[in-house]
Design an enzyme around this catalytic site. Structure first.
Site, PDB file in Angstrom:
ATOM      1  N   GLU A   1       0.830  -1.200   0.000  1.00 10.64           N
ATOM      2  CA  GLU A   1       0.000   0.000   0.000  1.00 10.64           C
ATOM      3  C   GLU A   1       0.865   1.250   0.000  1.00 10.64           C
ATOM      4  OE1 GLU A   1      -4.173  -0.282   1.796  1.00 10.64           O
ATOM      5  OE2 GLU A   1      -3.071   0.894   3.273  1.00 10.64           O
TER       6      GLU A   1
ATOM      7  N   GLU B   1       2.147   1.668  -3.416  1.00 15.23           N
ATOM      8  CA  GLU B   1       1.042   2.121  -4.265  1.00 15.23           C
ATOM      9  C   GLU B   1       0.793   3.619  -4.074  1.00 15.23           C
ATOM     10  OE1 GLU B   1      -2.646   0.120  -3.471  1.00 15.23           O
ATOM     11  OE2 GLU B   1      -3.709   1.143  -5.103  1.00 15.23           O
TER      12      GLU B   1
ATOM     13  N   CYS C   1      -8.460  -2.192   4.053  1.00 12.71           N
ATOM     14  CA  CYS C   1      -8.368  -3.345   4.958  1.00 12.71           C
ATOM     15  C   CYS C   1      -9.720  -3.786   5.494  1.00 12.71           C
ATOM     16  CB  CYS C   1      -7.527  -3.002   6.179  1.00 12.71           C
ATOM     17  SG  CYS C   1      -6.008  -2.199   5.803  1.00 12.71           S
TER      18      CYS C   1
ATOM     19  N   SER D   1      -7.318   1.781  -2.442  1.00 12.73           N
ATOM     20  CA  SER D   1      -6.107   1.007  -2.689  1.00 12.73           C
ATOM     21  C   SER D   1      -6.522  -0.339  -3.271  1.00 12.73           C
ATOM     22  CB  SER D   1      -5.355   0.789  -1.379  1.00 12.73           C
ATOM     23  OG  SER D   1      -4.455  -0.286  -1.519  1.00 12.73           O
TER      24      SER D   1
ATOM     25  N   LYS E   1     -15.566 -10.020   7.752  1.00 10.45           N
ATOM     26  CA  LYS E   1     -14.486 -10.852   7.217  1.00 10.45           C
ATOM     27  C   LYS E   1     -15.020 -12.191   6.723  1.00 10.45           C
ATOM     28  CE  LYS E   1     -10.835  -8.244   7.747  1.00 10.45           C
ATOM     29  NZ  LYS E   1     -10.044  -7.811   6.579  1.00 10.45           N
TER      30      LYS E   1
ATOM     31  N   GLU F   1     -16.075 -11.322   3.379  1.00  5.59           N
ATOM     32  CA  GLU F   1     -14.931 -11.064   2.505  1.00  5.59           C
ATOM     33  C   GLU F   1     -14.289 -12.366   2.017  1.00  5.59           C
ATOM     34  OE1 GLU F   1     -11.236  -8.050   2.933  1.00  5.59           O
ATOM     35  OE2 GLU F   1     -11.119  -9.768   4.267  1.00  5.59           O
TER      36      GLU F   1
ATOM     37  N   GLU G   1     -13.603 -13.031  -5.876  1.00  3.66           N
ATOM     38  CA  GLU G   1     -12.244 -12.641  -6.305  1.00  3.66           C
ATOM     39  C   GLU G   1     -11.173 -13.259  -5.419  1.00  3.66           C
ATOM     40  OE1 GLU G   1     -15.170 -10.740  -5.720  1.00  3.66           O
ATOM     41  OE2 GLU G   1     -14.134  -8.979  -4.935  1.00  3.66           O
TER      42      GLU G   1
ATOM     43  N   CYS H   1     -10.774  -1.957  14.398  1.00  2.00           N
ATOM     44  CA  CYS H   1     -11.022  -3.390  14.585  1.00  2.00           C
ATOM     45  C   CYS H   1     -11.184  -3.780  16.057  1.00  2.00           C
ATOM     46  CB  CYS H   1      -9.889  -4.205  13.988  1.00  2.00           C
ATOM     47  SG  CYS H   1      -9.553  -3.763  12.284  1.00  2.00           S
TER      48      CYS H   1
END
Lengths: 591, 178
Positions: free
Chosen positions: A278, A281, A305, A325, A364, A367, A372, A521
């Site tokens: 990141e 990037e 994230c 990102s 999560k 996710e 993907e 988190c």
């Protein structure tokens, strides 16, 4: 200031305060249920009824303002009897299968009933028929357990600004849920799980993966490894009676090893990897924007994230998707590296390697099953457990948590720096990124006391900071004199306010960190209940202490990450890395 | 849920697209008004005869509210219906005055004669049945309304006769729905 007397105690309090606030300031407890700190009181549940001298009826302490000379009795026989009856009435509607309910360890209704000494329920009230909604990957709802306190409605609408849950219908037959009491997959929901985090009973919980994880641990054909997110170590202890803010990293590692995982690894490793990707990037985008004058280099860049935030952007701000990102989250980077690099290293086929994550998060779970997230050829992360589920598994394994020795994470995917620890709290990803990016560009350490960027610490909803870049390395001279402006938001309501300011051009930043949950988190939807600001702050201090205890505190110093690039990945943002560690986002229609 | 208007008003023939177009016109006018949600839903119901899912979702979008919140409002008020209604909406009052003067018996007789429950619509899409909560005509209790017609001092035994008027080919000409 005005003066009230509660339980015979004289209290001075600011005008406009409620009886509940006055009592709290004097250390007098009043039971509550629908009340959520920092939110307008609803006065819906009547569990906080108290007697005020001269008042016609008992009043709800949460929503009744103090008046000069008011005399309040919290524990008068009338008030006690009324509160007991209120809880009895709640029990009469509640489908209380307490022996087998998932909430039986920390159910607030059960505790209220127990504290009030309720041993019989006099009323045989009608109950809603059980209706289990398991339509989404992260959450399960059961209307028959719902006591209509509306805390989930408050959080979903006011804190997160999503509004997936709302009271449906009217009167006794009201159902708290998605549109027309349908399933959650029929409306827009980002799976953040803040509803589950505030539910006092077992009406909203995570969708459990415990049985699947035990089954895979018992399968001799599988090599099962586990990664634990940075936020777990600062909260898991609460499930075993430790005060909030106790770090239990070592005991957690020992527990996981004794439960039968073949290797105990750390999402922190992947967090360090995220910073490398990141950070690179960001610097690349800055170069494209500042030197190449490339209009497609979207700034500010946003962190990626937090899977609830990703879905939020996909649903509500598709025009910002170019700004996100492309880095996968640490959980998914870990899965991709484990099932390629590590699988090769230990000579196991990716399909025989099972990756289990322990996350503070319900999103999560969503996710991990995104289509993907199969860059190893199979699903990169197989099962996701919340902090609460891990605690249940530790109990199921009959481990005496307090007695466990401190274990160490396994190499190489268990090695990490302090920069990875602070991914757990709001402002942490930004600070970790600055520690590395600044040093890459200038060759010097980030000039901040103890490496902490103070303005972006703490629980303020939107925070900002700027870092002046001077005396750059030759290859980064285009950044000479640039004032790098960053912002941090947590909670989706705050995030929306920030995005609107960015969209209208009121503010300009280079880099923005977004966390879905209040506090980041450490306050995730999968953490031990109940998380209020006092608990958030204690967990955050524990995380900073964990960071400061590390010898290495900057992601680029992690030797295991350096080896990973040398042996396997090449350079950050290289072609190989893009296939494995980066992803893309899709605009979604709101439902 | 289908968004085609299948109720009797379809005789006039406006298709879904045209109705959605009319909804858009209303929303353009109302969406920025504070407290505009309920009036917009009322207008939407007047356009479609009921509130189809597509219309409610469009209203939610226009007011920047979640679909669950709009559904919460729609399901709170008995005035709103999410299922197509018949040509005549029969509302039997069960307010206090009507109730004590036999409103419940009127409702029972009405259910029997129409062969439907509260919230239902007859298969010929002629009648829908709802319960009302006081029309402000307590002096004439028990009352019921058929669209905008008020019927007073209704006797359960006369329900069949009352309905026949609306079944006849030369039924009272009037607006199909509130």
């Amino acid at each position: 200031m005005i003066h009230v007397t509660i339980n015979g105690k004289a209290i001075e309090i600011a005008e406009g305060s409620t009886i509940l606030q006055a009592a709290k300031s004097a250390g007098i407890q009043i039971p509550t249920l629908c009340f959520l700190e920092k939110r307008e009181p609803l006065g819906a549940c009547r569990v906080c009824l108290v007697e005020v001298e001269g008042a016609r009826t008992l009043v709800a302490a949460c929503s009744t303002p103090c008046t000069e000379g008011q005399v309040v009795h919290v524990n008068s026989p009338k008030a006690r009897a009324a509160r007991k009856q209120v809880v009895e009435l709640l029990l009469s509607e509640h489908d209380g299968d307490c022996q087998i309910c998932e909430r039986n360890e920390d159910c607030e209704l059960r505790k209220l009933a127990s504290d009030m000494g309720i041993r019989t329920v006099t009323f045989g009230g009608a109950r809603a028929a059980p209706k289990r909604d398991a339509s989404t990957p992260g959450l399960v709802r059961d209307n028959a357990k719902c006591i209509k306190c509306r805390r989930c409605v408050t959080v979903c609408n006011q804190v997160q600004g999503i509004g997936a849950l709302f009271p449906q219908g009217r009167g006794f037959s009201t159902v708290i849920g998605p549109a027309f009491a349908g399933n959650l997959d029929g409306v827009t929901c980002v799976q953040c799980g803040q509803c589950a985090a505030v539910c006092p009973v077992g009406a909203i919980t995570e969708r459990s993966a415990i049985d699947d994880v035990w089954a895979t641990l018992d399968d001799p054909a599988k090599t099962v490894i586990v990664q634990t997110a940075p936020a777990i170590r600062a909260a898991l202890g609460e499930e075993f009676g430790y005060p909030p803010g106790t770090r239990v990293t070592g005991k957690m590692v020992s527990a996981l090893r004794q439960m039968g995982f073949n290797a105990v690894f750390d999402t922190n490793f992947a967090a360090d990897l995220t910073i490398m990707e990141e950070g690179t990037e960001l610097l690349t985008r800055l170069k494209r924007a500042l030197v190449d004058k490339d209009k497609t280099a979207a700034l500010p860049m946003f962190t990626s994230c937090s899977p609830g935030w990703i879905q939020y952007a996909e649903y509500y701000y598709p025009n910002f998707l170019d700004h996100l990102s492309t880095c996968k989250s640490p959980q998914q980077m870990f899965g991709a590296v484990a099932k390629t690099f590590y699988a090769q290293k230990i000579g196991v086929k990716p399909e025989d390697l099972v990756v289990v994550s322990v996350m503070p998060c319900t999103a999560k779970k969503f996710e991990a099953q995104r289509p993907e997230m199969n860059s190893s050829g199979v699903r990169d992360v197989d099962y996701v457990l919340t902090t609460r589920e891990l605690a249940r598994m530790i109990r199921q394994a009959n481990l005496a948590f307090a007695e466990l020795p401190d274990g160490e994470m396994d190499a190489p995917l268990g090695l990490s720096t302090g920069a990875a620890d602070i991914f757990a709290n709001t402002g942490g990803v930004m600070e970790a990124a600055l520690r590395t990016a600044y040093e890459i560009v200038t060759g010097r350490e980030l000039p901040a006391e103890n490496l902490h960027v103070k303005p972006i610490e703490g629980l303020e909803g939107i925070k900002e900071a700027s870092v002046k870049i001077e005396r750059t390395q030759p290859s980064w001279s285009f950044l000479e004199g640039v004032e790098l402006k960053v912002a941090v938001s947590h909670g989706l309501g705050n995030t929306r306010r920030l995005l609107e300011k960015i969209r209208t051009g009121e503010v300009h930043y280079h880099f923005v960190e977004v966390m879905t949950c209040p506090g980041g988190c450490i306050g995730g939807g999968g953490q031990p209940r109940l998380t209020d600001d006092a608990v958030r702050l204690k967990r955050i201090s524990a995380i900073y202490a964990e960071d400061e205890s590390k010898k290495l505190r900057k992601s680029h110093d992690n030797p295991a990450i350096q080896d990973l690039y040398k042996e396997f990945l090449g350079r950050p943002n290289s072609h190989k890395v893009h296939g494995l560690l980066h992803t893309e986002y899709t605009k979604k229609e709101r439902r | 849920m289908t968004t085609t208007c299948t109720c009797a008003c379809a005789e006039a023939g406006p298709d879904e697209k045209e109705l959605m177009g009319r909804l858009e016109e209303v929303l353009a006018e109302q969406k920025d008004k504070p407290g505009g949600l309920i009036p917009a839903l009322q207008t939407a119901q007047a356009i479609f005869g009921y509130l189809p899912e597509a219309a409610m979702r469009r209203v939610a979008q226009a007011f920047d509210k979640s679909y669950s919140e709009v559904a919460g409002v729609v399901s709170f008020y008995s005035f709103f219906s999410t299922v197509p209604r018949g040509k005549y909406l029969v509302r039997v009052c069960l307010g206090t005055a009507c109730y004590v003067r036999g409103g419940n018996e009127v409702l029972r007789a009405m259910k029997e004669k129409l062969g439907i429950d509260v919230g239902g619509t007859t298969p010929d899409r002629l009648f829908s049945l709802e319960v009302g909560r006081c029309f402000g005509a307590c002096g004439m209790a028990p009352v019921l309304m058929v669209n905008d017609d008020l019927h007073q001092r209704v006797k359960p035994a006369k329900i069949g006769e009352l309905l026949e008027k609306y079944r006849a080919p030369a039924a009272p000409a009037q607006e199909a729905r509130p």
